[in-house]
Scaffold this motif. Structure first.
Motif, PDB file in Angstrom:
ATOM      1  N   TYR A   1      98.531 -14.645  57.218  1.00 30.35           N
ATOM      2  CA  TYR A   1      98.988 -15.283  58.459  1.00 30.35           C
ATOM      3  C   TYR A   1     100.162 -16.231  58.240  1.00 30.35           C
ATOM      4  CZ  TYR A   1      94.350 -13.819  60.056  1.00 30.35           C
ATOM      5  OH  TYR A   1      93.242 -13.095  60.379  1.00 30.35           O
TER       6      TYR A   1
ATOM      7  N   ASN B   1      97.671 -18.321  65.575  1.00 35.67           N
ATOM      8  CA  ASN B   1      96.820 -17.220  66.062  1.00 35.67           C
ATOM      9  C   ASN B   1      97.481 -16.321  67.101  1.00 35.67           C
ATOM     10  OD1 ASN B   1      96.734 -18.580  68.438  1.00 35.67           O
ATOM     11  ND2 ASN B   1      94.542 -18.999  68.446  1.00 35.67           N
TER      12      ASN B   1
ATOM     13  N   THR C   1     108.253 -17.117  61.968  1.00 32.89           N
ATOM     14  CA  THR C   1     107.848 -18.401  61.372  1.00 32.89           C
ATOM     15  C   THR C   1     109.017 -19.055  60.636  1.00 32.89           C
ATOM     16  OG1 THR C   1     105.646 -17.469  61.104  1.00 32.89           O
ATOM     17  CG2 THR C   1     106.089 -19.496  59.906  1.00 32.89           C
TER      18      THR C   1
HETATM   19  C1  G1P Z   1     102.073 -12.478  62.954  1.00 34.35           C
HETATM   20  C2  G1P Z   1     102.781 -13.802  62.642  1.00 34.35           C
HETATM   21  C3  G1P Z   1     101.831 -14.749  61.906  1.00 34.35           C
HETATM   22  C4  G1P Z   1     100.566 -14.945  62.725  1.00 34.35           C
HETATM   23  C5  G1P Z   1      99.921 -13.583  63.039  1.00 34.35           C
HETATM   24  C6  G1P Z   1      98.740 -13.742  63.988  1.00 34.35           C
HETATM   25  O1  G1P Z   1     101.814 -11.828  61.727  1.00 34.35           O
HETATM   26  O2  G1P Z   1     103.939 -13.544  61.874  1.00 34.35           O
HETATM   27  O3  G1P Z   1     102.466 -15.999  61.699  1.00 34.35           O
HETATM   28  O4  G1P Z   1      99.659 -15.759  62.001  1.00 34.35           O
HETATM   29  O5  G1P Z   1     100.868 -12.693  63.660  1.00 34.35           O
HETATM   30  O6  G1P Z   1      98.135 -12.507  64.192  1.00 34.35           O
HETATM   31  P1  G1P Z   1     101.445 -10.249  61.653  1.00 34.35           P
HETATM   32  O7  G1P Z   1     100.049 -10.123  62.156  1.00 34.35           O
HETATM   33  O8  G1P Z   1     102.437  -9.545  62.527  1.00 34.35           O
HETATM   34  O9  G1P Z   1     101.575  -9.887  60.205  1.00 34.35           O
END
Ligand code: G1P
Length: 295
Positions: free
Chosen positions: A174, A208, A235
């Motif tokens: 995350y 989240n 981010t």
């Molecule tokens: C994205 C965001 C991340 C966040 C997450 C939540 O990541 O970049 O910062 O915590 O969603 O689901 P991903 O799930 O696309 O890898």
């Protein structure tokens, strides 16, 4: 009344391939797969509506045309329902639809990451703060997560992201925030790291999938280099924005379901089914019977 600019628009990045849900996602966008009887995306749009959002911006991709159809009127279907006097079904369709002119669609032409998907919405959002909701994450709580964030934003202004505690072992999956000064309803964010290497996360609070962002993020995304996973990461731009603008964390209190994973998706179906008065008892009883076979 708050003198903050009202949050009117929300962005939904819905361009992903959904490879974890193949073969279903070969023909059906992952956002349209159902939790009980509604597409996952509908729950997230509902959360935005509850928070007062008026304009829904979908960043789609190839083979996602059905999402646009879903938010339109289906005349043939509605006329048939009318002719058959199916009032309840008609009401459902009508109540869920954004207002005419209240939705926009643009395409992310290449899968370059979340930061790039958000940047694709820049012209439609324009120069105003906006919400961003990642449709993979279903957040269940009495007060919707985005509504709670708007309440904090009305006090603080700036940028707000919702966070939850995770198992520290899972932090690498995350975006993780660093915790600063505590405020009424939230805290100041000191740091943000996307997918931290094991043992380097600044806390166990992960982002989240709900954000309130100022439009200056778009300028930063424009020149954003690739980050974790060789993707343009939102981010990383948020971290840059946080050098010039306040950033706050809102602790989500409720249950989240990561519908981007099979486990989260199945669990969400069970959990949302048990919230429905019409099927709750039957599903609950049958589930108990199924679970009793587990030993
Ligand atoms: C994205 C965001 C991340 C966040 C997450 C939540 O990541 O970049 O910062 O915590 O969603 O689901 P991903 O799930 O696309 O890898």
């Amino acid at each position: 009344m708050s003198d903050r600019p009202k949050l009117r628009k929300a962005v939904f990045p819905v361009a992903g391939f959904g490879t974890r849900f193949l073969p279903a996602t070969k023909a059906v966008p992952k956002e349209m797969i159902t939790i009980v009887d509604r597409p996952v995306l509908q729950y997230v749009v509902d959360e935005a509506m509850e928070a007062g959002i008026e304009h829904f911006v979908f960043v789609t991709g190839r083979n996602k045309g059905v999402i646009e159809d879903y938010f339109d009127i289906q005349f043939e279907l509605e006329n048939t329902l009318k002719a058959r006097n199916k009032k309840a079904e008609l009401e459902i369709l009508q109540s869920l639809r954004p207002m005419a002119g209240g939705s926009s669609f643009t395409r992310q032409q290449e899968a370059l990451g979340l930061g790039h998907a958000v940047w694709c919405a820049r012209d439609i959002v324009g120069n105003e703060p906006f919400a961003l909701l990642l449709p993979d994450m279903l957040l269940k709580s009495e007060k919707g997560c985005l509504k709670g964030m708007v309440e904090l934003y009305e006090k603080t202004g700036g940028n707000v992201v919702a966070v939850e505690a995770c198992d520290p072992e899972m932090a690498f999956k995350y975006g993780i925030v660093g915790i600063g000064e505590e405020l009424d309803g939230g805290f100041r964010i000191t740091e943000m790291v996307e997918k931290p290497a094991p043992g380097t996360a600044p806390s166990n609070l992960f982002i989240n999938g709900r954000y309130i962002l100022q439009p200056e993020i778009f300028k930063l995304l424009e020149t954003q280099e690739r980050g974790a996973g060789d993707e343009i990461q939102l981010t990383d731009s948020m971290l840059k924005l946080a050098k010039n603008q306040p950033f706050y964390g809102y602790r989500f209190e409720g249950t989240s379901y990561d519908c981007g994973s099979k486990e989260g998706f199945v669990l969400a179906n069970v959990s949302y089914a048990l919230d429905r008065p019409d099927i709750r008892d039957k599903v609950g009883a049958d589930l108990k019977a199924v679970l009793s076979q587990l030993s």
